[in-house]
Design an enzyme around this catalytic site. Structure first.
Site, PDB file in Angstrom:
ATOM      1  N   SER A  80      14.371  -8.049 -25.815  1.00  0.00           N
ATOM      2  CA  SER A  80      14.332  -7.225 -24.594  1.00  0.00           C
ATOM      3  C   SER A  80      15.252  -6.017 -24.779  1.00  0.00           C
ATOM      4  O   SER A  80      16.095  -6.011 -25.688  1.00  0.00           O
ATOM      5  CB  SER A  80      14.827  -8.069 -23.415  1.00  0.00           C
ATOM      6  OG  SER A  80      15.106  -7.271 -22.291  1.00  0.00           O
ATOM      7  N   TYR A 103      19.617 -13.654 -18.069  1.00  0.00           N
ATOM      8  CA  TYR A 103      18.556 -13.034 -18.880  1.00  0.00           C
ATOM      9  C   TYR A 103      19.192 -12.207 -20.007  1.00  0.00           C
ATOM     10  O   TYR A 103      18.785 -12.295 -21.169  1.00  0.00           O
ATOM     11  CB  TYR A 103      17.670 -12.167 -17.986  1.00  0.00           C
ATOM     12  CG  TYR A 103      16.439 -11.618 -18.666  1.00  0.00           C
ATOM     13  CD1 TYR A 103      15.311 -12.417 -18.845  1.00  0.00           C
ATOM     14  CD2 TYR A 103      16.399 -10.313 -19.136  1.00  0.00           C
ATOM     15  CE1 TYR A 103      14.174 -11.918 -19.473  1.00  0.00           C
ATOM     16  CE2 TYR A 103      15.274  -9.801 -19.765  1.00  0.00           C
ATOM     17  CZ  TYR A 103      14.157 -10.608 -19.928  1.00  0.00           C
ATOM     18  OH  TYR A 103      13.034 -10.112 -20.548  1.00  0.00           O
TER      19      TYR A 103
HETATM   20  P1  NAP Z   1       5.156 -13.050 -17.602  1.00  0.00           P
HETATM   21  O1  NAP Z   1       3.930 -12.274 -17.279  1.00  0.00           O
HETATM   22  O2  NAP Z   1       6.025 -13.568 -16.498  1.00  0.00           O
HETATM   23  O3  NAP Z   1       4.786 -14.224 -18.611  1.00  0.00           O
HETATM   24  C1  NAP Z   1       5.730 -15.181 -19.005  1.00  0.00           C
HETATM   25  C2  NAP Z   1       5.021 -16.261 -19.788  1.00  0.00           C
HETATM   26  O4  NAP Z   1       5.994 -17.274 -20.137  1.00  0.00           O
HETATM   27  C3  NAP Z   1       3.932 -16.951 -18.991  1.00  0.00           C
HETATM   28  O5  NAP Z   1       2.858 -17.219 -19.853  1.00  0.00           O
HETATM   29  C4  NAP Z   1       4.611 -18.241 -18.552  1.00  0.00           C
HETATM   30  O6  NAP Z   1       3.723 -19.310 -18.331  1.00  0.00           O
HETATM   31  C5  NAP Z   1       5.457 -18.538 -19.769  1.00  0.00           C
HETATM   32  N1  NAP Z   1       6.521 -19.485 -19.443  1.00  0.00           N
HETATM   33  C6  NAP Z   1       7.567 -19.302 -18.595  1.00  0.00           C
HETATM   34  N2  NAP Z   1       8.283 -20.425 -18.508  1.00  0.00           N
HETATM   35  C7  NAP Z   1       7.681 -21.343 -19.309  1.00  0.00           C
HETATM   36  C8  NAP Z   1       7.951 -22.700 -19.632  1.00  0.00           C
HETATM   37  N3  NAP Z   1       8.976 -23.373 -19.105  1.00  0.00           N
HETATM   38  N4  NAP Z   1       7.129 -23.337 -20.485  1.00  0.00           N
HETATM   39  C9  NAP Z   1       6.057 -22.701 -21.027  1.00  0.00           C
HETATM   40  N5  NAP Z   1       5.753 -21.407 -20.765  1.00  0.00           N
HETATM   41  C10 NAP Z   1       6.557 -20.748 -19.906  1.00  0.00           C
HETATM   42  O7  NAP Z   1       6.139 -12.166 -18.449  1.00  0.00           O
HETATM   43  P2  NAP Z   1       5.914 -11.105 -19.608  1.00  0.00           P
HETATM   44  O8  NAP Z   1       6.438  -9.829 -19.124  1.00  0.00           O
HETATM   45  O9  NAP Z   1       4.571 -11.172 -20.233  1.00  0.00           O
HETATM   46  O10 NAP Z   1       7.028 -11.680 -20.600  1.00  0.00           O
HETATM   47  C11 NAP Z   1       6.761 -12.218 -21.867  1.00  0.00           C
HETATM   48  C12 NAP Z   1       8.053 -12.158 -22.680  1.00  0.00           C
HETATM   49  O11 NAP Z   1       8.452 -10.800 -22.830  1.00  0.00           O
HETATM   50  C13 NAP Z   1       9.232 -12.869 -22.007  1.00  0.00           C
HETATM   51  O12 NAP Z   1      10.030 -13.492 -23.005  1.00  0.00           O
HETATM   52  C14 NAP Z   1       9.995 -11.711 -21.362  1.00  0.00           C
HETATM   53  O13 NAP Z   1      11.340 -11.997 -21.188  1.00  0.00           O
HETATM   54  C15 NAP Z   1       9.772 -10.634 -22.407  1.00  0.00           C
HETATM   55  N6  NAP Z   1       9.971  -9.266 -21.944  1.00  0.00           N
HETATM   56  C16 NAP Z   1       9.208  -8.728 -20.945  1.00  0.00           C
HETATM   57  C17 NAP Z   1       9.443  -7.411 -20.558  1.00  0.00           C
HETATM   58  C18 NAP Z   1       8.665  -6.724 -19.479  1.00  0.00           C
HETATM   59  O14 NAP Z   1       9.016  -5.588 -19.135  1.00  0.00           O
HETATM   60  N7  NAP Z   1       7.627  -7.315 -18.932  1.00  0.00           N
HETATM   61  C19 NAP Z   1      10.428  -6.669 -21.194  1.00  0.00           C
HETATM   62  C20 NAP Z   1      11.176  -7.245 -22.191  1.00  0.00           C
HETATM   63  C21 NAP Z   1      10.934  -8.550 -22.559  1.00  0.00           C
HETATM   64  P3  NAP Z   1       3.451 -19.854 -16.841  1.00  0.00           P
HETATM   65  O15 NAP Z   1       2.584 -18.812 -16.207  1.00  0.00           O
HETATM   66  O16 NAP Z   1       2.753 -21.124 -17.076  1.00  0.00           O
HETATM   67  O17 NAP Z   1       4.787 -19.983 -16.181  1.00  0.00           O
END
Ligand code: NAP
Length: 253
Positions: free
Chosen positions: A145, A158
């Site tokens: 991140s 986080y």
């Molecule tokens: P998201 O849409 O909230 O997706 C998160 C994913 O993680 C979902 O598929 C969720 O599944 C899964 N997950 C969460 N808790 C879990 C658990 N206990 N066991 C299994 N699966 C779990 O978020 P995203 O933005 O795509 O994020 C993906 C990654 O990128 C994360 O690591 C996040 O920190 C990172 N990231 C995102 C951003 C951003 O701006 N969006 C920026 C930097 C980093 P469920 O739906 O089943 O909960």
């Protein structure tokens, strides 16, 4: 042909948290480059499964809760019994909890650290053991991140978890490079997914963030797919322990 080194034809990738957001784009991107996919999710990944299968690749649906370690052996067993091997692991699943640092609870600390850091380490360890048994290396890609580099506001667990990811990426890379396992990370900038719904709904924060991104837009999940294919492929065989920012220039400001 140089483009052949980017091909993932015949490879098997585990992608965690691929029912939506960045993980979905990563799974579909890897499938487009030739991978079969083991999707590890709590919820049903039907849309991702359909997209991967439309590309002519297999999708194995493994349900697991990565807030704890109990399901890790099953993930490895299902991958090996159904697709024969593991070539790539993308540790994408992650959560965020927002509150002022002064009020932040132990529960919000533990839930985020367990999912975003602890499970990433122990799933990587289990996958690396399998890759070492297979004997021909592999690729581990952690999703970091901007808060692997910066402090953030109102998200202390986080920031701690994603700063740990950058350090762990280096630590695991150092120990496993001799087995031809490349461990690297991708640090997404501000991407439009469920994870950032609250930020984008806050008009003031949304505007502040947009004004600071040189590219002038929120990232799209597809923006992560190309860098991920690169790090999963032979084209990155001499890239070890590095965190690649995919951020529209955010860190360059
Ligand atoms: P998201 O849409 O909230 O997706 C998160 C994913 O993680 C979902 O598929 C969720 O599944 C899964 N997950 C969460 N808790 C879990 C658990 N206990 N066991 C299994 N699966 C779990 O978020 P995203 O933005 O795509 O994020 C993906 C990654 O990128 C994360 O690591 C996040 O920190 C990172 N990231 C995102 C951003 C951003 O701006 N969006 C920026 C930097 C980093 P469920 O739906 O089943 O909960």
């Amino acid at each position: 042909m140089i483009l052949d080194s980017f091909s993932l034809q015949g490879k098997v990738a585990i992608v965690t948290g691929c029912n939506t957001g960045l993980g979905q784009a990563i799974a579909v991107g890897l499938a487009g480059a030739g991978c079969d996919v083991i999707g590890v999710n709590r919820s049903c990944p039907s849309e991702t499964k359909q997209s991967v299968e439309q590309l002519g690749r297999q999708f194995v649906d493994v349900r697991a809760d990565l807030s704890k370690l109990d399901d890790i052996p099953t993930i490895i067993e299902r991958a090996v019994s159904e697709l024969g091997r593991i070539d790539v692991l993308v540790n994408n699943a992650g959560i965020i909890r927002r509150n002022d640092a002064i009020e932040f609870s132990e529960q919000d600390w533990d839930e985020v650290m367990n999912t975003n850091s602890k499970s990433v380490f122990f799933l990587s360890q289990a996958v690396a053991k399998q890759m070492i048994t297979q004997g021909d290396g592999g690729k581990i890609i952690n999703i970091a991140s901007m808060l692997s580099f910066q402090g953030g506001i109102r998200v202390p667990s986080y920031t701690a978890s994603k700063s740990a990811i950058m350090g762990l990426t280096r630590a695991m890379a150092n120990e496993w490079a001799s087995h031809n396992i490349n461990v690297n990370a991708i640090a997404p900038g501000y991407m439009a997914t469920n994870n950032t719904d609250a930020l984008r709904a806050d008009e003031k924060r949304n505007q502040e963030i947009l004004e600071r991104i040189p590219a002038g837009r929120w990232g799209k999940p597809e923006d992560i797919a190309g860098p991920c294919v690169f790090l999963a492929s032979a084209a990155s065989n001499y890239v070890n322990g590095y965190t690649v920012a995919v951020d529209g220039g955010w860190l360059s400001r």
